[in-house]
Every structure is written in C-alpha cells, then in structure tokens.
Design an enzyme around this catalytic site. Structure first.
Site, mmCIF file in Angstrom:
data_model
loop_
_atom_site.group_PDB
_atom_site.id
_atom_site.type_symbol
_atom_site.label_atom_id
_atom_site.label_comp_id
_atom_site.label_asym_id
_atom_site.label_seq_id
_atom_site.Cartn_x
_atom_site.Cartn_y
_atom_site.Cartn_z
ATOM 1 N N LYS A 44 0.840 -1.203 0.000
ATOM 2 C CA LYS A 44 0.000 0.000 0.000
ATOM 3 C C LYS A 44 0.874 1.252 0.000
ATOM 4 O O LYS A 44 0.621 2.206 -0.753
ATOM 5 C CB LYS A 44 -0.927 -0.007 1.228
ATOM 6 C CG LYS A 44 -2.010 -1.063 1.154
ATOM 7 C CD LYS A 44 -2.757 -1.251 2.481
ATOM 8 C CE LYS A 44 -3.769 -2.387 2.360
ATOM 9 N NZ LYS A 44 -4.505 -2.661 3.605
ATOM 10 N N GLN A 83 -4.202 -1.640 9.865
ATOM 11 C CA GLN A 83 -4.177 -2.918 9.150
ATOM 12 C C GLN A 83 -4.760 -4.025 10.033
ATOM 13 O O GLN A 83 -4.371 -4.171 11.193
ATOM 14 C CB GLN A 83 -2.719 -3.246 8.749
ATOM 15 C CG GLN A 83 -2.568 -4.516 7.949
ATOM 16 C CD GLN A 83 -3.213 -4.411 6.563
ATOM 17 O OE1 GLN A 83 -3.150 -3.367 5.907
ATOM 18 N NE2 GLN A 83 -3.830 -5.494 6.117
ATOM 19 N N ASP A 107 -10.654 2.939 4.911
ATOM 20 C CA ASP A 107 -11.124 1.558 4.739
ATOM 21 C C ASP A 107 -12.655 1.498 4.749
ATOM 22 O O ASP A 107 -13.231 0.467 4.408
ATOM 23 C CB ASP A 107 -10.575 0.655 5.854
ATOM 24 C CG ASP A 107 -9.283 -0.059 5.446
ATOM 25 O OD1 ASP A 107 -9.019 -0.145 4.230
ATOM 26 O OD2 ASP A 107 -8.557 -0.526 6.345
#
Ligand code: NAD
Length: 300
Positions: free
Chosen positions: A50, A94, A117
C-alpha cells in the site's frame, strides 16, 4: 465460447489516473497514515504494498508500527494523535489485530472523515442509507471495474456469494445503489447453484477454491472472482487461485482472473479513498473558514 477477461491492472491504472488528477486539484498532496500492530507476515507485505503504491502515484504515506505486545490504550492513543493531525488525510489500521485488542473499539476510534477503509460505523450506516462516501475498498473497486467495462447494472439480477463486512455486505449496498436486484448467499444458503444460476452478475467472495463450477453459472453472465486462495500443485509448487473453477470461462460472458483481477483494484481504491478523504477535509476547512476557523463539519 470463452469469457471476456476483465483484467485488473489496466483498470486499476485508470482508477489511479483519475485519483491523481483529483489530487492535483487539492491544496496539498494527500497523506495516508497506515498503522500496523505486530509482525504478521501477510500484514507486513500488504502494508508495504500500500505504501509503495501510494508513492508511485505521488501521494504521501507514513507507516506507524507498534509491537505485538502494544496495549489497546496505546493503539487508541496513536489513532487519536493521527485523527487530530491536520497533515494526515487518510488513516487505516491494518487488520487483523492481535487477539487482546478489540477490533470494534479501534474501528470506532478512527475519525470517519479519515476512514479510508470505510469500516467506521458512521460510514457503514451512510452507505446503507444510500449516501455512500468512504466505502470499503474491495467492493468500491469492483464497482469501478464493472462501470469501467460498461457492464450493465440497473435492473440486472446480481448474486453475491459471501456476506463478510469486508466484501459481501458493502458490495450489496453499492449494487443496490446501482439499481441492481441483489441477493446475498452465504454458508447457510440451500442449493447454492439454483441461486447463482439466476445471476446476470455473480460475485464470489468466499475463500474456497473451485466453489463455483460451470453448471452454477448462467450462460453469458459476468463473474467476479474475489477469492484469493493459496494452493499447492502436484509438483509442490504454490499458486494463487480464486473461488471460481477455471472451466467457468467456457460459460460466462465476462470473468475476472485470479491473480490479476479484483486484487489490484483494492489497493487503487484505497488511494482513491485517500484522495476523497482529502477532498472531504478540504471542503470542511473551506466551510469552517467562514466561521470560527476550526476543523469544520463532516461535509459530504
Ligand atoms: P470471510 O471468511 O470473512 O467470509 C466468507 C464468506 O463466505 C462468509 O460470509 C460465509 O458465509 C461464506 N461462505 C463460506 N462457505 C460458503 C459456502 N460453501 N457457500 C456459500 N458461502 C459460503 O472472507 P472475506 O474476507 O469476505 O474474503 C473472501 C475471499 O475473498 C477470501 O479468499 C479473501 O482472501 C478474498 N479477498 C480478496 C480481496 C481482494 O482484494 N481480491 C479482498 C478481500 C478478500
């Protein structure tokens, strides 16, 4: 007949080009902060990917690493600091987290305006209320792929296999917004084949290699294979395969490959979400500039 291949990488490039153009209209280069707890090898690799992609498209990123033993309070303190840092536009933690940390508490703590997200309950609620803003990356990436390839959605029968918060549920909301007639199948669905055979658009997000066989697919249907499964062949060599049996290519009208299908779209969408978060914040700042000059409202 062999299905048209809906390739992920060129589609992801188109999404990234669009995001980069939008970023260029912002007052500052968007900045994504990524928090990782512990050294889970898959998480280390995902986070590295990412951050690398962010750099490739000209966004800023920083990675904040806490040890596996970090307490929930320490993680929440880091999130609070990143929430109030005006230099940070997008923030993600994460997953998965170590077992002693409550995932829900962490997802609640992220500023919804920075929630790239799309897992904060406010963003989940807005999505289901028909006002999608920051939406989970894999489903949003799939919508981009379908639109990019001009796959008709309005009025079509869409079947999603899998009901996770990461893929199946948010995708159902997005496809409803696109005026599809949506069915969500899952592990308790009876006679899965009779459900999937009705689909003009079939999206499979389960995690079982070969779950969807040709007899389960309507001829000419568009099939999106989200599954990523590691399998070892007879020679002991490892491969990535999806949830859809390769022979489905002989029945479907269009099909995403694995690897090289949905996967690249997910990371591209994360960066598009980072740009969108920066846009939301820029709009908020403009609004607040006319009054008290503080951080402004959550403008959509
Ligand atoms: P999950 O384990 O959270 O959910 C799996 C879902 O499949 C559940 O809702 C379950 O009800 C359903 N299911 C299980 N067995 C079934 C069966 N026999 N018939 C019908 N439904 C069944 O998984 P997830 O996080 O949604 O991920 C699903 C797959 O997609 C995994 O392979 C994952 O690696 C992959 N994935 C890929 C991307 C990407 O970027 N390409 C992103 C996220 C997930």
């Amino acid at each position: 007949m062999s299905a048209r291949v809906l390739a992920g990488p060129p589609t992801a490039e188109a999404l990234l080009r669009d995001a980069a153009q939008r970023a260029g209209r912002l007052p500052a280069v968007p900045h994504l902060a990524i928090v990782r707890v512990g050294e889970d090898p898959a998480s280390v690799s995902y986070v590295r990917g990412k951050a690398r992609k962010a750099g490739e498209v000209g966004l800023r990123s920083t990675v904040h690493v806490l040890p596996e033993t970090a307490s929930q309070a320490e993680l929440l303190a880091l999130i609070a600091a990143l929430n109030t840092d005006d230099d940070v536009n997008g923030l993600l933690v994460q997953l998965p987290l170590p077992a002693h940390i409550a995932e829900a508490a962490v997802l609640h703590a992220i500023d919804p305006r920075k929630d790239v997200d799309g897992f904060h309950p406010l963003n989940v609620g807005e999505l289901w209320a028909g006002r999608p803003s920051l939406t989970p990356c894999t489903p949003a990436g799939i919508l981009f792929l379908l639109r990019h390839h001009a796959i008709p959605l309005s009025g079509t029968r869409a079947v999603i296999v899998g009901r996770s918060s990461l893929v199946g549920r948010p995708l159902a909301a997005l496809l409803l917004e696109a005026d599809a007639t949506v069915t969500v199948a899952h592990s308790r669905t009876r006679d899965l084949g009779s459900v999937t055979r009705a689909a003009d658009l079939l999206v499979v997000a389960v995690g079982q290699p070969g779950l969807i066989t040709p007899d389960m697919v309507k001829p000419g249907a568009t099939v999106i294979d989200v599954g990523i499964n590691r399998v070892v062949d007879a020679q002991g060599k490892g491969h990535l395969v999806g949830d859809v049996h390769p022979d489905v290519a002989g029945v479907a009208g269009a099909l995403t490959p694995v690897p090289g299908g949905v996967g690249p779209l997910t990371v591209a969408q994360l960066l598009a979400n980072t740009v969108h978060a920066a846009e939301l914040q820029a709009a908020g700042h403009l609004q607040s500039g006319t009054s008290s000059g503080d951080r402004g409202e959550f403008v959509r």
